[in-house]
Every structure is written in structure tokens, then in C-alpha cells.
Scaffold this motif. Sequence first.
Motif, short mmCIF file in Angstrom:
data_model
loop_
_atom_site.label_atom_id
_atom_site.label_comp_id
_atom_site.label_asym_id
_atom_site.label_seq_id
_atom_site.Cartn_x
_atom_site.Cartn_y
_atom_site.Cartn_z
N GLN A 159 0.81 -1.05 0.14
CA GLN A 159 0.05 0.04 0.02
C GLN A 159 1.15 1.29 -0.04
OE1 GLN A 159 -3.22 0.29 2.87
NE2 GLN A 159 -3.65 -1.85 2.86
N MET A 160 2.09 1.26 0.69
CA MET A 160 2.83 2.44 0.64
C MET A 160 3.49 2.74 -0.39
SD MET A 160 4.85 3.10 4.19
CE MET A 160 5.39 1.62 4.38
N LEU A 161 3.84 1.68 -1.25
CA LEU A 161 4.39 2.02 -2.61
C LEU A 161 3.16 2.42 -3.54
CD1 LEU A 161 6.96 -0.92 -2.71
CD2 LEU A 161 7.44 1.18 -2.22
N GLU A 162 2.06 1.64 -3.62
CA GLU A 162 1.03 2.14 -4.46
C GLU A 162 0.66 3.59 -4.45
OE1 GLU A 162 -2.23 -0.64 -3.84
OE2 GLU A 162 -0.90 -2.26 -4.79
N ALA A 163 0.65 4.31 -3.05
CA ALA A 163 0.54 5.55 -2.68
C ALA A 163 1.47 6.43 -2.96
CB ALA A 163 0.29 5.70 -1.33
N GLY A 164 2.70 5.90 -3.53
CA GLY A 164 3.53 6.70 -4.13
C GLY A 164 4.84 7.39 -3.02
N PHE A 165 4.68 6.36 -1.85
CA PHE A 165 5.61 6.80 -0.92
C PHE A 165 7.08 6.40 -1.02
CE2 PHE A 165 1.69 7.21 2.08
CZ PHE A 165 1.73 8.63 1.94
N SER B 271 4.46 -7.60 -4.45
CA SER B 271 4.52 -7.27 -5.79
C SER B 271 5.97 -6.91 -6.28
CB SER B 271 3.86 -5.96 -5.97
OG SER B 271 4.54 -4.77 -5.01
N GLN B 272 6.09 -6.59 -7.54
CA GLN B 272 7.40 -6.47 -8.15
C GLN B 272 8.01 -5.17 -7.44
OE1 GLN B 272 7.57 -6.27 -12.37
NE2 GLN B 272 9.98 -5.27 -12.48
N GLN B 273 7.16 -4.21 -6.95
CA GLN B 273 7.74 -3.04 -6.28
C GLN B 273 8.39 -3.54 -5.17
OE1 GLN B 273 4.21 -0.25 -6.60
NE2 GLN B 273 5.85 1.25 -7.17
N VAL B 274 7.75 -4.34 -4.35
CA VAL B 274 8.10 -4.84 -3.02
C VAL B 274 9.35 -5.34 -2.96
CG1 VAL B 274 7.42 -6.23 -0.89
CG2 VAL B 274 5.62 -4.65 -2.26
N ASN B 275 9.37 -6.30 -4.15
CA ASN B 275 10.79 -7.12 -4.03
C ASN B 275 11.79 -6.27 -4.55
OD1 ASN B 275 10.09 -9.78 -3.66
ND2 ASN B 275 8.85 -10.09 -5.63
N SER B 276 11.56 -5.05 -5.17
CA SER B 276 12.64 -4.02 -5.64
C SER B 276 13.02 -3.48 -4.43
CB SER B 276 12.23 -3.06 -6.63
OG SER B 276 11.83 -3.73 -7.92
N LEU B 277 12.01 -3.01 -3.68
CA LEU B 277 12.47 -2.27 -2.34
C LEU B 277 13.15 -3.25 -1.28
CD1 LEU B 277 11.45 0.17 -0.47
CD2 LEU B 277 9.73 -1.36 0.40
N ALA B 278 12.88 -4.31 -1.27
CA ALA B 278 13.57 -5.34 -0.38
C ALA B 278 14.98 -5.51 -0.79
CB ALA B 278 12.72 -6.77 -0.56
N LYS B 279 14.98 -5.59 -2.30
CA LYS B 279 16.43 -5.82 -2.78
C LYS B 279 17.30 -4.91 -2.25
CE LYS B 279 18.57 -7.25 -7.05
NZ LYS B 279 18.51 -7.30 -8.57
N LYS B 280 16.96 -3.36 -2.26
CA LYS B 280 17.66 -2.38 -2.23
C LYS B 280 18.08 -2.01 -0.88
CE LYS B 280 18.08 2.41 -4.00
NZ LYS B 280 17.57 3.53 -4.84
#
Length: 393
Positions: free
Chosen positions: A154-160, A185-194
Motif C-alpha cells: 500500500q505504501m508503494l502504491e500510494a507513491g511513498f 509485488s515487483q515493487q515490494v521485491n525491488s524495495l526489499a532488494k535495495k
Amino acid sequence: MKTFKDIEIEGALVERLKKHGVTAPTPIQEKTIPKLLEGKDVIAKAQTGTGKTLAFLLPILQNIDAGRSEVQGLIITPTRELALQITSEAEKLHPDDVNVLAVYGGQDVAKQAHKLDGRAHLVVATPGRLLDHLRRETLSLGAVEHVVLDEADQMLEAGFLPDVAAILQQTPANRQTSAFSATISQQVNSLAKKYLTNPERVTVKSETVTLSEIKQLVYETTDRAKQDALLKIMGEHRPFLALIFCRTKRRAKKLNEALLSRGFEADELHGDLSQAKREKVMKRFRDAKIQYLVATDVAARGLDVEGITHVFNYDVPQDAESYIHRIGRTGRAGGKGLAITFIAPKDRQALQVIEKGIGEKLHRRTLDTLSPRKETERFGSEDQQRSSKRRKR
């Protein structure tokens, strides 16, 4: 079945959990807490109602050193309601010498800054307001050891994402970081990787709901006509106990006021209520002193009340999992339930997403399918409603 002691939660915390009726860990707690206590980064997939808040809260509370006047734990959430809910859970369980503070929009920044001077050990914050404090230098994250990103999807979908990145840059590189998300999601995986270091992955199955026991209907209307549509359908179906879900606390409050003005026994449940008020509202609902509970998703997480006959989606849920979580409040323990969702033209795409997610096309209806009885026959006159209300009291 494992106990909290089996997963290395200290005795004092176990006793405080018992006082609040929590005696055994849920699967997400059982899988996640040992990893967090070992200092590992974790990415966990867990739905609402699985007990994930305690999964990350208990290890943080156990590891806080009350003798250090520094922020040691940081929990970042996408919404004020969720920040308040997590803070409420923490305040039930933390030792007297540990200070917990919620930092969110809508509060006076100066007052929040003054509270932060009072040796906050754990901060629960929304990204925007937390950044305000960092820029004003009213808060330092230089000693933070544990960071939790709750509802990461939700945080990433909201643009945070830019805000979260800016916040994490002000925390130590050797911090422990965990992310909890309903979907990976792919966004969550990218966040986790970074931002996570060799994270352990934990998954618990979504809450299972027997949809076959729940009749599901969709009424097409408009935003302007939605309230009248709800009133008409409530008059037609006359629920014994009903949950009505709204998108925001403001809409929940407005709808509850409308129901009360029409003589219905109703109340509201959202993040602006104190814990004492929430508990009072829930007791009245469980005891059937009120028939209609108008709630936001965050406030109704984990809500389990026997005898709920109807769930109304006054506002369309954001995805299929949220839809299942909402309507699963009815049709429990072998009982039958009815879930009614209102959609305006702008909601049609969201409805298609839900139908795809549950693998079922929902039956559409229009208000003209209701029995053509007069409104006074449906609701009774206002004088009759007020008289009935006085008798109940």
C-alpha cells in the motif's frame, strides 16, 4: 501448539499479552518472531487479521533499552489509522519506562515535536509527517536499530517510495529492516532488494472464507444516490447485525450520523477513536445494543463477531483480498450471510478486479428490483423509530 515462551518472548511480555487475552502465537508470529529476534531482516507476506502487528511489535519492544533516551524502533505505515492502531497495540504491551509515540498528519507539528523531546523509544509514523520532523531536526533516527515497513504494498502504491528512501537514508546502515505486505509485488521485491540485507522470506496463507455460504449482490448506483440506496436496501432486508464498510473515517462518520438521524441503532469504528471508545463500541455491537456498525478497513481488522448477517460495501474495496476479508465477517460457523456492494460508474474497473480475483461474476441488481413498498412501510415513521429507540434504551 507453541507458546510465546517457546519462541523466546520474555516472561513480562507474555504476562502482559495474557492480560489482553492473547495466549498463543499465530502462524505469522510463530514464523517471524524467532527470525527477528535473531537479528535477521525479514520480508513477510501476511493478510490483515493474521496477527502480523504483534509479529513485528513484540521483538522491538523486547529489545528496547529504556535507559537510552533515543529512538530505537521505527514503524512506518501508509495511513494515520494504521499508525494509531499499531500505537494502541504497543501501548497495551510496553513496559512503563518505554515511551511510544505516533507521528502522523493532522496533528500540530509543534506538539508532536514537544512529545518527541520526552524520550520516545518507539516511533510509529506515516512517511510525510516523519519527513517533516526530520527536516525540522525535531527527531533523530541516528540510533534506530529496528525499522518496520508495514503494509509495504500500500505504501508503494500510494507513491511513498521517495519518502521511505529519504527516511531510511537517515537510519544506520546496520539497522534491522523488515517489510510486511499483503502482496509481494515487483515493487515490494525491488524495495526489499535495495534496502533489506539477505532477508528471510515468510509467507502465511490468506484467511480462508467459504464464499459459498455468502450470497453476494452488487447494486449499481451513483455516489450521490448511494446513501439513499443503502437506506432502501436496509429497510428491505432488515439486518439483525450489519457491518458497513467505508473508505475513510470521514465518510464513516458522515454515514453514521445519517443513520442515527433516521433512527437506526448505529455507531462508528475508525482510527480517530480512543481504544476505550473502540472497546465500548465493539461491546455494544457484540451485545446487539447497536445493529449497524459503520467501519473503515483498518479499524475492522481482525474483527470477529458472531451473528453478523449482512456486510455492506458502501465503498468498493481496493482489491479481491480486501473484499474477501470484508465479506468474511458474515457467513461464519456454518451460518448464512449476505454481502452487498454498491458501485458507481467509476467503480466498474475495481469490481472487475475483484471478480477476477475471486473467480466469480457477481450478480448485478438495481434498486427497482426491491419490493415496491412505500418508504414509511419500510422504515416506519420517524416518530415510530424514535419511540422504538427509546424503548430499547
